[in-house]
Design an enzyme around this catalytic site. Structure first.
Site, PDB file in Angstrom:
ATOM      1  N   SER A 235      -2.088  29.941  60.636  1.00 41.99           N
ATOM      2  CA  SER A 235      -2.747  28.910  59.373  1.00 41.99           C
ATOM      3  C   SER A 235      -1.682  27.488  59.564  1.00 41.99           C
ATOM      4  O   SER A 235      -2.050  26.426  59.083  1.00 41.99           O
ATOM      5  CB  SER A 235      -2.619  29.627  58.053  1.00 41.99           C
ATOM      6  OG  SER A 235      -1.317  29.881  57.768  1.00 41.99           O
ATOM      7  N   HIS A 236      -0.656  27.719  60.219  1.00 40.37           N
ATOM      8  CA  HIS A 236       0.388  26.674  60.317  1.00 40.37           C
ATOM      9  C   HIS A 236       0.497  26.269  61.900  1.00 40.37           C
ATOM     10  O   HIS A 236       1.426  25.474  62.041  1.00 40.37           O
ATOM     11  CB  HIS A 236       1.520  27.000  59.424  1.00 40.37           C
ATOM     12  CG  HIS A 236       1.438  26.868  58.230  1.00 40.37           C
ATOM     13  ND1 HIS A 236       1.542  28.006  57.374  1.00 40.37           N
ATOM     14  CD2 HIS A 236       1.220  25.817  57.147  1.00 40.37           C
ATOM     15  CE1 HIS A 236       1.543  27.629  56.039  1.00 40.37           C
ATOM     16  NE2 HIS A 236       1.706  26.472  56.146  1.00 40.37           N
TER      17      HIS A 236
ATOM     18  N   ALA B 213       4.587  25.402  57.701  1.00 43.73           N
ATOM     19  CA  ALA B 213       5.354  26.523  57.086  1.00 43.73           C
ATOM     20  C   ALA B 213       6.703  26.408  56.685  1.00 43.73           C
ATOM     21  O   ALA B 213       7.285  25.288  57.335  1.00 43.73           O
ATOM     22  CB  ALA B 213       5.087  27.859  58.050  1.00 43.73           C
ATOM     23  N   LEU B 214       7.229  27.129  55.741  1.00 43.36           N
ATOM     24  CA  LEU B 214       8.701  26.759  55.478  1.00 43.36           C
ATOM     25  C   LEU B 214       9.476  27.565  56.109  1.00 43.36           C
ATOM     26  O   LEU B 214      10.740  27.234  56.117  1.00 43.36           O
ATOM     27  CB  LEU B 214       8.598  27.083  53.828  1.00 43.36           C
ATOM     28  CG  LEU B 214       9.758  26.348  52.821  1.00 43.36           C
ATOM     29  CD1 LEU B 214       9.974  24.930  53.241  1.00 43.36           C
ATOM     30  CD2 LEU B 214       9.620  26.693  51.699  1.00 43.36           C
TER      31      LEU B 214
ATOM     32  N   MET C 296       7.184  32.531  51.141  1.00 43.33           N
ATOM     33  CA  MET C 296       6.130  33.127  50.158  1.00 43.33           C
ATOM     34  C   MET C 296       5.592  31.747  49.287  1.00 43.33           C
ATOM     35  O   MET C 296       6.157  31.099  48.872  1.00 43.33           O
ATOM     36  CB  MET C 296       6.454  34.253  49.243  1.00 43.33           C
ATOM     37  CG  MET C 296       7.563  33.940  48.296  1.00 43.33           C
ATOM     38  SD  MET C 296       8.040  35.210  47.145  1.00 43.33           S
ATOM     39  CE  MET C 296       8.685  36.591  48.154  1.00 43.33           C
TER      40      MET C 296
ATOM     41  N   ASP D 120      -4.297  29.864  54.083  1.00 44.83           N
ATOM     42  CA  ASP D 120      -5.262  31.063  54.021  1.00 44.83           C
ATOM     43  C   ASP D 120      -6.530  31.191  53.304  1.00 44.83           C
ATOM     44  O   ASP D 120      -7.489  31.521  53.939  1.00 44.83           O
ATOM     45  CB  ASP D 120      -4.280  32.419  53.423  1.00 44.83           C
ATOM     46  CG  ASP D 120      -3.191  32.816  54.403  1.00 44.83           C
ATOM     47  OD1 ASP D 120      -3.175  32.383  55.523  1.00 44.83           O
ATOM     48  OD2 ASP D 120      -2.009  33.224  53.750  1.00 44.83           O
TER      49      ASP D 120
END
Lengths: 341, 341
Positions: A51-52, A127-128, A183, A192
C-alpha cells in the site's frame, strides 16, 4: 509468485530504486528529493508493504503535477534548543526534511539522552516505519507521529475530523532485526482501504461509515464521502487526538482538517506536520537495552505470540535480497513508461 | 447521591487527604511518602476515579505490611545528561520518586525543549493521569508509561505476559482544563475488573479469558487464573510491548513478568519502572500551542464528540469543590478506624 511466471518479473532493489528515481526526476523533483522518495518507495515495495510501494506512484505524480507540493523544496533546519530541532519542509515532502535534520537530531539525542524533531509545512505520503527503523538500527529508540487528512470520525462524533494519524515505534533488539511497529490510529490505514476498493474486497465490520453515517464494509463507500472509525473505540480516538496535537499544534503544521487543496485538482498528499522523538537507551551506565529487548521478545514467543510487527517485512526483505523483487510485468511496463525508458 | 442520604457523608478534599495521610503514617510510611500518596489517592476519589481512590487503601496497607514495598524509601535522583534524569525509587513508591526528580525534569525540559525521566525499582499502584496532568497545568506536554504485572495475553498468544501497561498524555488547552487521557493498553484496567468482581457485574465481551484460556465476561474468572486481552487487537498489544520496553528495558526496572512476590503474602503493588517524557511546546518562537489545542477541541465538539477524556473527572472535581466529596459512611468509618481515629 514463481519467478518463471511470465506475468511477473524480478528486479533488484537497486534497479527498482533507480527506476523510481528516474520517474520522480522526470516529474518535477530535485535530484535529492528523487533519491530519497525512490529509496523510500522501493523499500516499501521490497518489504511487501504494497500500500506504500509503487502503488503510490500515480498519487505522487498527480500531486506533483497539480502544483500542490514542491518537489524541489529545500528544507530549512533550525536548532531550537539543546534537545529540539525544527524543520520547515518549505511545502515539500517530509522525508527530505527528516534527512536534512537527521544528523543533528541523532547527535543531540546521543548528547542529551533525548531529542525531538518537529517537522512542519510538509507532505507525508509514505509509510511511517521507514522513518523510525533506521534509528533502531543505530541503537536508538524512536517514536514518530504524523497527521494526515480528514477521514476519521472522533469517537462518539458524527463527522470525520482526524486523519488516519499513525504512530510508529522502533527499538533495537540484540542479534535480531529492530522491533518496529507502524499503526494507523484509524481502524484501517487509508492505503488499505484504497487497496481493498481496487480489489473489490470488503473491509472489516467497524472500520468505517458511508456518506450517510451508516456502518459499511464497502471500501468504495468509505472513500466516497464516508469516513473511517478510530481503532479500539475511545482509546484509538484519544491517541488520534494526541497525534494531531503533537504533529500539528506542537510543530506549527496544519491539523488534518486545515488544508484546502481544492485549487489543486489531482493533489493527494496531506500538508501537515510530523514529530519524531529519539532516545539514547544506553545513556545510563550499566544498561543494555538491546539485550533486555531480546529477553522480552523471547518471552513473547514463549507466551505464544508467533508473529511480531515487522516480521513479515523482514521476511519479504530477506527474500528480495536473494530472489529480487517480484513485480507484475504490466506494472513494471507502466513504471518504465513513466521513467521515459 | 444527595448529601441528605444518611448512608453518605461529605467531606472536604483537605479532610480526606488528612485522613488518608494518617492511615499511611500509621502503616509504615515516612511523612513525605504519606503526604504524596494521600494527596494522590484523595485526588482520584475526589475526581470520581474510584478504582484508584480509597478502594486502593486495603491494597496499599497489605503490601506495606508484607514488607514488599519500602514505605520509607528515599529516592535517589541521578542527572544522567542534559535531557535525561534517572531515579532509583529504592524499592519505594513511584510517586515520591517522581516528586523528587520533578523540579530537575521540568527545568531540563524548559532548557532543552524536551527531557525524559526514567524511574526504576518503583511500585506504581495509582492512576497515571495524576502524574501527567500537573505538567500540562504548567504549560508543558507530558507522556508517561508504566508497566505493571503479568495479566495480559500478547495478541495471538495463549499465556499472559504483559501488564495492563497504561499510557497517559497531558497537554495544555487555552482557557480550559488540560487535555488528559490515561488508558490501559489492556481491554480493561485491572482496577475496573476488581470493581466489577466486587459488584458482581459482568465485563464486556473481548475483555478477557478464564484460566482455561476460554473467553469470559466473568470478572472473577479473569482474576482467578485468567487473563485480560489487549485493547484493539494487535495494535493494543504492540503498544503494550512498547510500554514494557520504555518502562523496564529503558529505565532498568523489571518487566511485568520479572518480579516474584511469593515470599511476601499480601503484596499487591507491581515492582517495575516508569518513563515520563516532557516537552516544552512553546520553545519554538511564534508558537502558541495552547491556543491551537483549543482550536482542535472546538473542532472535535463540532464533529459531534461531546465528551473528551478527563471531562468527567473535571466535572466531579468541580462538584467536590462546592459540595465536598460524598462517601459512604461505612467506608469512612473503616478509613477512620485505620487512621486510629
Amino acid at each position: 509468485m514463481p519467478a518463471s511466471d511470465p506475468a511477473v518479473q524480478s528486479l533488484s532493489f537497486d534497479d527498482l530504486t533507480h527506476l523510481l528515481r528516474q520517474i520522480f526526476l522526470r516529474h518535477g523533483t530535485s535530484a535529492e528529493v528523487a533519491d530519497i522518495l525512490a529509496h523510500n518507495c522501493a523499500t516499501a515495495q521490497r518489504d511487501g508493504a504494497h500500500s506504500h510501494g509503487t502503488f503510490r506512484i500515480p498519487g505522487y505524480l498527480s500531486t506533483l503535477a497539480s502544483g500542490w507540493v514542491d518537489g524541489k523544496a529545500r528544507p530549512q533546519v533550525e536548532e531550537v534548543a539543546s534537545g529540539y530541532v525544527a524543520v520547515d519542509a518549505a511545502g515539500g515532502f517530509a522525508q527530505p526534511a527528516l534527512a536534512a535534520a537527521r544528523g543533528l537530531l541523532v547527535s543531540k539525542a546521543r548528547e542529551a539522552g533525548i531529542a525531538v524533531l518537529a517537522i512542519r509545512n510538509s507532505h507525508h505520503f509514505a509509510a511511517l516505519w521507514p522513518d523510525v527503523e533506521p534509528f533502531a538500527a543505530e541503537g536508538l529508540v524512536a517514536l514518530s507521529v504524523v497527521n494526515s487528512m480528514t477521514c476519521v470520525v472522533p469517537h462518539g462524533g458524527t463527522k470525520p475530523l482526524f486523519g488516519t494519524n499513525p504512530i510508529a515505534f522502533a527499538a533495537p533488539c540484540a542479534g535480531k532485526d529492530p522491533l518496529v511497529f507502524d499503526m494507523a490510529t484509524s481502524a484501517l490505514a487509508h492505503g488499505d482501504v484504497q487497496i481493498a476498493a481496487r480489489a473489490g474486497h470488503p473491509v472489516p465490520v467497524g472500520a468505517g461509515i458511508d456518506k450517510h453515517g451508516q456502518p459499511t464494509t464497502d471500501p468504495a463507500a468509505i472513500l466516497d464521502g464516508g469516513a473511517l472509525l478510530p481503532f479500539g473505540g475511545h482509546k484509538g480516538s484519544a491517541l488520534s487526538m494526541m497525534v494531531e496535537l503533537l504533529s500539528a499544534a506542537l510543530t506549527g503544521g496544519n491539523f488534518s482538517f486545515e488544508f484546502d487543496w481544492t485549487r489543486h485538482p489531482g493533489a493527494q498528499t496531506p500538508w501537515t506536520g510530523q514529530l519524531i522523538i529519539v532516545i539514547d537507551p544506553d545513556k545510563r551506565a550499566g544498561q543494555n537495552f538491546a539485550e533486555r529487548s531480546r529477553e522480552l521478545v523471547e518471552r513473547m514467543h514463549e507466551a505464544g505470540q508467533s508473529r511480531l510487527s515487522g516480521d513479515r517485512r523482514y521476511r519479504q526483505r530477506a527474500l528480495a535480497t536473494t530472489q529480487g523483487i517480484s513485480m507484475p510485468v504490466e506494472e513494471l511496463e507502466r513504471l518504465r513508461a513513466l521513467a521515459g525508458e
